[in-house]
Design an enzyme around this catalytic site. Structure first.
Site, PDB file in Angstrom:
ATOM      1  N   SER A  20       0.858  -0.881   0.149  1.00 32.75           N
ATOM      2  CA  SER A  20       0.151  -0.036  -0.077  1.00 32.75           C
ATOM      3  C   SER A  20       0.986   1.414  -0.027  1.00 32.75           C
ATOM      4  O   SER A  20       1.888   1.198   0.599  1.00 32.75           O
ATOM      5  CB  SER A  20      -0.884  -0.167   1.443  1.00 32.75           C
ATOM      6  OG  SER A  20      -1.658   1.151   1.421  1.00 32.75           O
ATOM      7  N   ASP A  41       3.610  -8.047   3.765  1.00 31.11           N
ATOM      8  CA  ASP A  41       2.638  -7.149   4.358  1.00 31.11           C
ATOM      9  C   ASP A  41       1.806  -7.842   5.258  1.00 31.11           C
ATOM     10  O   ASP A  41       1.254  -9.315   4.758  1.00 31.11           O
ATOM     11  CB  ASP A  41       1.834  -6.257   3.191  1.00 31.11           C
ATOM     12  CG  ASP A  41       1.210  -5.217   3.453  1.00 31.11           C
ATOM     13  OD1 ASP A  41       1.623  -4.058   3.160  1.00 31.11           O
ATOM     14  OD2 ASP A  41       0.296  -5.231   4.335  1.00 31.11           O
ATOM     15  N   ASP A  67       3.223 -10.122   9.623  1.00 34.06           N
ATOM     16  CA  ASP A  67       3.089  -9.078  10.565  1.00 34.06           C
ATOM     17  C   ASP A  67       4.254  -8.786  11.152  1.00 34.06           C
ATOM     18  O   ASP A  67       5.106  -9.789  11.625  1.00 34.06           O
ATOM     19  CB  ASP A  67       2.139  -9.286  11.489  1.00 34.06           C
ATOM     20  CG  ASP A  67       1.865  -7.890  12.462  1.00 34.06           C
ATOM     21  OD1 ASP A  67       2.607  -7.436  12.708  1.00 34.06           O
ATOM     22  OD2 ASP A  67       0.532  -7.992  12.770  1.00 34.06           O
ATOM     23  N   TYR A 159       3.983   7.880  17.981  1.00 34.51           N
ATOM     24  CA  TYR A 159       4.295   7.902  16.643  1.00 34.51           C
ATOM     25  C   TYR A 159       5.758   8.570  16.396  1.00 34.51           C
ATOM     26  O   TYR A 159       6.539   7.969  16.001  1.00 34.51           O
ATOM     27  CB  TYR A 159       3.368   8.445  15.748  1.00 34.51           C
ATOM     28  CG  TYR A 159       3.505   8.421  14.304  1.00 34.51           C
ATOM     29  CD1 TYR A 159       3.502   7.137  13.670  1.00 34.51           C
ATOM     30  CD2 TYR A 159       4.132   9.644  13.645  1.00 34.51           C
ATOM     31  CE1 TYR A 159       3.656   7.289  12.115  1.00 34.51           C
ATOM     32  CE2 TYR A 159       4.338   9.707  12.226  1.00 34.51           C
ATOM     33  CZ  TYR A 159       4.202   8.192  11.350  1.00 34.51           C
ATOM     34  OH  TYR A 159       4.464   8.394  10.081  1.00 34.51           O
TER      35      TYR A 159
HETATM   36  P1  NDP Z   1      -0.228   2.959   4.200  1.00 30.68           P
HETATM   37  O1  NDP Z   1      -1.137   2.618   5.496  1.00 30.68           O
HETATM   38  O2  NDP Z   1      -0.832   3.294   2.861  1.00 30.68           O
HETATM   39  O3  NDP Z   1       0.623   1.628   3.911  1.00 30.68           O
HETATM   40  C1  NDP Z   1       1.344   1.061   5.259  1.00 30.68           C
HETATM   41  C2  NDP Z   1       1.054  -0.459   4.797  1.00 30.68           C
HETATM   42  O4  NDP Z   1       2.012  -1.309   5.794  1.00 30.68           O
HETATM   43  C3  NDP Z   1      -0.180  -1.217   4.753  1.00 30.68           C
HETATM   44  O5  NDP Z   1      -0.392  -2.109   3.602  1.00 30.68           O
HETATM   45  C4  NDP Z   1      -0.342  -1.641   6.332  1.00 30.68           C
HETATM   46  O6  NDP Z   1      -1.271  -2.871   6.221  1.00 30.68           O
HETATM   47  C5  NDP Z   1       1.215  -2.428   6.312  1.00 30.68           C
HETATM   48  N1  NDP Z   1       1.353  -2.533   7.665  1.00 30.68           N
HETATM   49  C6  NDP Z   1       0.919  -1.937   8.830  1.00 30.68           C
HETATM   50  N2  NDP Z   1       1.397  -2.399   9.833  1.00 30.68           N
HETATM   51  C7  NDP Z   1       2.110  -3.572   9.661  1.00 30.68           C
HETATM   52  C8  NDP Z   1       2.382  -4.803  10.308  1.00 30.68           C
HETATM   53  N3  NDP Z   1       2.405  -4.725  11.754  1.00 30.68           N
HETATM   54  N4  NDP Z   1       3.043  -5.622   9.758  1.00 30.68           N
HETATM   55  C9  NDP Z   1       3.049  -5.714   8.206  1.00 30.68           C
HETATM   56  N5  NDP Z   1       2.572  -4.695   7.373  1.00 30.68           N
HETATM   57  C10 NDP Z   1       2.028  -3.631   8.231  1.00 30.68           C
HETATM   58  O7  NDP Z   1       0.819   4.066   4.799  1.00 30.68           O
HETATM   59  P2  NDP Z   1       1.933   4.906   4.069  1.00 30.68           P
HETATM   60  O8  NDP Z   1       2.217   4.425   2.805  1.00 30.68           O
HETATM   61  O9  NDP Z   1       1.354   6.227   4.198  1.00 30.68           O
HETATM   62  O10 NDP Z   1       2.851   4.886   4.883  1.00 30.68           O
HETATM   63  C11 NDP Z   1       4.252   3.889   4.912  1.00 30.68           C
HETATM   64  C12 NDP Z   1       5.268   4.460   5.796  1.00 30.68           C
HETATM   65  O11 NDP Z   1       5.713   5.869   5.748  1.00 30.68           O
HETATM   66  C13 NDP Z   1       4.738   4.407   7.306  1.00 30.68           C
HETATM   67  O12 NDP Z   1       5.793   3.677   8.017  1.00 30.68           O
HETATM   68  C14 NDP Z   1       4.577   5.742   7.722  1.00 30.68           C
HETATM   69  O13 NDP Z   1       4.568   5.970   8.966  1.00 30.68           O
HETATM   70  C15 NDP Z   1       5.528   6.607   6.934  1.00 30.68           C
HETATM   71  N6  NDP Z   1       5.059   8.092   6.687  1.00 30.68           N
HETATM   72  C16 NDP Z   1       3.990   8.230   5.805  1.00 30.68           C
HETATM   73  C17 NDP Z   1       3.762   9.591   5.553  1.00 30.68           C
HETATM   74  C18 NDP Z   1       2.537  10.022   4.703  1.00 30.68           C
HETATM   75  O14 NDP Z   1       2.580  11.324   4.584  1.00 30.68           O
HETATM   76  N7  NDP Z   1       1.868   9.114   4.342  1.00 30.68           N
HETATM   77  C19 NDP Z   1       4.734  10.558   6.269  1.00 30.68           C
HETATM   78  C20 NDP Z   1       5.637  10.088   7.188  1.00 30.68           C
HETATM   79  C21 NDP Z   1       5.996   8.694   7.222  1.00 30.68           C
HETATM   80  P3  NDP Z   1      -2.528  -2.397   6.769  1.00 30.68           P
HETATM   81  O15 NDP Z   1      -3.161  -1.669   5.763  1.00 30.68           O
HETATM   82  O16 NDP Z   1      -3.430  -3.635   7.305  1.00 30.68           O
HETATM   83  O17 NDP Z   1      -2.555  -1.581   7.910  1.00 30.68           O
END
Ligand code: NDP
Length: 256
Positions: A20, A41, A67, A159
């Site tokens: 994602s 993921d 996870d 966070y």
């Molecule tokens: P998304 O929620 O779009 O994507 C994150 C993905 O990680 C999802 O598929 C989610 O699955 C998966 N995920 C979450 N927890 C776990 C886990 N425990 N084990 C395996 N997979 C997991 O988020 P973003 O693309 O926006 O974010 C990606 C990274 O960038 C994150 O670390 C976020 O903190 C960081 N970030 C994003 C910013 C932004 O503006 N978007 C700004 C700063 C940092 P599920 O859908 O099931 O939760």
């Protein structure tokens, strides 16, 4: 399909949260650069969909439903990646969850969950993959932290703490493994248009709409997941071998 940059041999990549948003863009880009990619993921269906899209575009990818808080599952996934794609040389720790709320209202379960996923998940994946990199004397680790950890952010204490710790972990690992051919860098994204950002907007947690934030962003647009993937693609390449322990901000000038 572009060939992998000057690397020889082509390096296998693991991207956590690779199904994602930012992780999907990174998975897609690294595969387009010719690298076999393991999309790791916890959302199995989304990981399979990402792999199907990458494969349809001519890339090589496998899905690992894991996870990042589950160490045994991570160890099994790394063994699976090694069997099916080859020794992983690239690790992108991108899986993460957000957290909003007043500091005094953060319950211990929430605090622990945020640290477990964002920080300890990164710890687990690094510990699982670094031995493979040491055997090859080559590795690239990119930790996706957050611009919120560069300046702090009210109502996001758990966070921001987890993401600031990722920056510290990045610097420590860079110093520890630099002489072994492994580089470790962090990209703290700022304000990237992903499902995570849009969910926060819908809940009114951003302090304005995405469009209002764009007007306050020096480059006058919201970031795209591909902006992070572009920086990541550079950091995982052969040509980035002298870049390690660095915080490479990609945020449209919102944090300098
Ligand atoms: P998304 O929620 O779009 O994507 C994150 C993905 O990680 C999802 O598929 C989610 O699955 C998966 N995920 C979450 N927890 C776990 C886990 N425990 N084990 C395996 N997979 C997991 O988020 P973003 O693309 O926006 O974010 C990606 C990274 O960038 C994150 O670390 C976020 O903190 C960081 N970030 C994003 C910013 C932004 O503006 N978007 C700004 C700063 C940092 P599920 O859908 O099931 O939760």
């Amino acid at each position: 399909m572009a060939a992998a940059t000057a690397d020889a041999p082509t390096r296998v990549a693991i991207v956590t949260g690779g199904a994602s948003g930012i992780g999907l863009a990174i998975s897609t880009r690294l595969a387009a650069d010719g690298r076999p990619v393991a999309v790791l993921d916890r959302d199995a269906g989304a990981a399979e969909a990402a792999v199907a899209a990458i494969t349809d575009a001519g890339g090589t990818a496998i899905a690992c439903a894991v996870d990042v808080t589950d160490r045994a599952a991570i160890d099994a996934a790394v063994a699976d990646v090694k069997d099916r794609l080859g020794t992983p040389g690239i690790l992108v720790n991108n899986a993460g969850r957000d957290q909003f709320g007043a500091f005094l209202d953060i319950d211990l379960d929430t605090w622990r969950s945020v640290l477990d996923i964002n920080l300890t998940g990164t710890f687990h994946c690094c510990q699982a993959v670094i031995p493979e990199m040491l055997a090859e004397r080559w590795g690239r680790i990119v930790n996706i932290s957050s611009s919120s950890a560069q300046g702090g952010q009210p109502y996001m204490a758990a966070y921001v703490s987890s993401k600031a710790a990722m920056i510290g972990l990045t610097k420590s690992l860079a110093l520890e493994f630099g002489r072994k051919g492994i580089t470790v860098n962090t990209i703290p994204p700022g304000f990237i248009d992903t499902p995570m950002l849009r969910k926060s907007e819908e809940k009114g947690l951003l302090g304005g709409t995405v469009e209002e934030h764009e007007a306050r962003t020096p480059v006058r647009r919201v970031g795209r997941p591909e902006d992070i993937a572009n920086a990541c693609a550079f950091l995982v390449g052969e040509e980035a071998s002298y870049v390690t322990g660095q915080v490479i901000g990609v945020n449209g000038g919102r944090n300098t």
